[in-house]
Scaffold this active site. Structure first.
Site, PDB file in Angstrom:
ATOM      1  N   GLY A  38      33.350  53.173  43.731  1.00 28.43           N
ATOM      2  CA  GLY A  38      34.167  54.174  43.055  1.00 28.43           C
ATOM      3  C   GLY A  38      33.347  55.372  42.645  1.00 28.43           C
ATOM      4  N   ALA A  52      33.837  66.700  38.094  1.00 26.76           N
ATOM      5  CA  ALA A  52      34.392  65.664  37.221  1.00 26.76           C
ATOM      6  C   ALA A  52      33.399  64.529  37.040  1.00 26.76           C
ATOM      7  CB  ALA A  52      35.711  65.147  37.785  1.00 26.76           C
ATOM      8  N   ASP A  95      28.008  51.157  47.028  1.00 19.80           N
ATOM      9  CA  ASP A  95      28.623  52.445  47.334  1.00 19.80           C
ATOM     10  C   ASP A  95      27.748  53.527  46.698  1.00 19.80           C
ATOM     11  OD1 ASP A  95      30.213  54.661  47.732  1.00 19.80           O
ATOM     12  OD2 ASP A  95      31.940  53.911  46.616  1.00 19.80           O
ATOM     13  N   LEU A 126      15.381  61.527  45.687  1.00 14.06           N
ATOM     14  CA  LEU A 126      14.809  60.968  46.915  1.00 14.06           C
ATOM     15  C   LEU A 126      15.512  59.691  47.343  1.00 14.06           C
ATOM     16  CD1 LEU A 126      11.072  61.399  45.821  1.00 14.06           C
ATOM     17  CD2 LEU A 126      12.449  63.009  47.164  1.00 14.06           C
ATOM     18  N   ASN A 171      18.780  67.235  46.633  1.00 13.84           N
ATOM     19  CA  ASN A 171      18.246  66.028  47.240  1.00 13.84           C
ATOM     20  C   ASN A 171      17.184  66.430  48.263  1.00 13.84           C
ATOM     21  OD1 ASN A 171      19.495  66.599  49.763  1.00 13.84           O
ATOM     22  ND2 ASN A 171      21.328  65.449  49.199  1.00 13.84           N
ATOM     23  N   ASP A 211      25.543  62.601  41.288  1.00 13.42           N
ATOM     24  CA  ASP A 211      26.251  63.261  40.182  1.00 13.42           C
ATOM     25  C   ASP A 211      25.971  62.542  38.866  1.00 13.42           C
ATOM     26  OD1 ASP A 211      27.365  64.829  42.187  1.00 13.42           O
ATOM     27  OD2 ASP A 211      29.144  63.563  42.342  1.00 13.42           O
ATOM     28  N   GLY A 267      35.269  64.316  42.532  1.00 18.50           N
ATOM     29  CA  GLY A 267      34.800  65.696  42.521  1.00 18.50           C
ATOM     30  C   GLY A 267      33.453  65.704  41.834  1.00 18.50           C
ATOM     31  N   LYS A 268      32.499  66.441  42.406  1.00 21.24           N
ATOM     32  CA  LYS A 268      31.164  66.456  41.816  1.00 21.24           C
ATOM     33  C   LYS A 268      31.216  66.938  40.373  1.00 21.24           C
ATOM     34  CE  LYS A 268      27.583  67.222  44.318  1.00 21.24           C
ATOM     35  NZ  LYS A 268      27.268  65.803  44.555  1.00 21.24           N
TER      36      LYS A 268
END
Length: 290
Positions: free
Chosen positions: A274, A41, A233, A206, A179, A239, A38-39
């Protein structure tokens, strides 16, 4: 001071795919992992690991206690997380071998936060604290207005992007994070460039090119180059960047240093698979060599 985060809490289920699926295509995943995400958390954990006192305002369902426990272990103040009868939010994340991702999001309890809950939490805040929000919960405009009335610095990360949601909070913002694509979408919706939105500090990320900061009061623009790493990843990198910027500002660093530190944290983050569980702590960021 403290950072107050009205933010989502999700279970992130990450599927490793040989490539991104095409319309109508069925793919067998090569692996499955579940992480705290979740953004909201992610940002709370990032800011806590960057050295700030972070109070999370959010909600979980009956099966979400594990997420609160994990956030607490990572140093987040979880006293203002409500336990509801609605399922905890979750995300289904597809990741290809290059590290790119696609995400399906179920909001769940994240969209059931009440005005009373937000008001009760922010009654403990102090003038000069930072309030941050993202577009994965309800109550954003109401919380932004409360924060401004209480003398908090109000920040907003405009993702997942919705032009109406951003415009609803714009009058109350001190910091806006976008972004490159979101900045273009907001310009199309408002007719205004990032430096003409009336927000004192606008930060545009960016990707592999780094970030750009508009100080609209001074009328200046600063660019920060990204560190060269091999991505594994990219989930949660933005975030992590936002959480580190806000934590650095909360600890009194000037914007240039905050951006530089956040850039290092985001570069480390994309080398890990992750979300909240693998966000680097401050010592890792300071010790990293690129």
């Amino acid at each position: 001071m403290a950072i107050w985060n009205l933010g989502s809490i999700n279970a992130d289920m990450i599927y490793a795919l040989p490539h991104m699926p095409q319309p109508g295509e069925t793919l067998a995943a090569d692996g499955l992992e579940q992480f705290l995400g979740g953004k909201g958390a992610n940002m709370s954990v990032a800011a806590a690991r960057a050295g700030s006192h972070v109070c999370h305002l959010g909600a979980i369902g009956p099966e979400g206690a594990w997420a609160v426990t994990r956030m607490l272990e990572y140093g987040v103040d979880t006293r203002h997380i409500a336990r509801l009868d609605v399922p905890t939010g979750h995300a289904i994340i597809a990741v290809d071998p290059s590290g790119e991702n696609q995400i399906i999001l179920f909001p769940g309890a994240n969209r059931q936060i009440t005005e009373e809950q937000v008001g009760a939490a922010l009654s403990s805040a102090s003038a000069g604290d930072i309030l941050v929000m993202q577009n994965e919960t309800n109550m954003q405009a109401e919380a932004a207005r409360m924060g401004r009335d209480l003398g908090l610095k109000v920040a907003y990360a405009a993702a997942p992007f919705d032009a109406e949601a951003v415009q609803a909070v714009l009058p109350y913002l001190d910091y806006l994070f976008l972004n490159e694509v979101e900045a273009e979408q907001l310009q199309q919706a408002t007719g205004k460039t990032a430096d003409a939105l009336g927000v004192a500090d606008v930060i545009v990320t960016l990707g592999s090119k780094g970030a750009r900061h508009y100080d609209t009061k001074a009328g200046t623009m600063q660019e920060v180059a990204a560190h060269k790493v091999t991505p594994v990843d990219t989930t949660g990198a933005g975030d992590t960047f936002t959480g580190y910027v806000l934590a650095s500002l909360d600890r009194g660093l000037p914007m240039a240093q905050a951006l530089a530190q956040a850039n290092r944290a985001a570069a480390l983050m994309v080398t890990r698979k992750g979300t909240a569980d693998v966000i680097p702590d401050l010592k890792e960021v300071q010790d990293a060599t690129f």
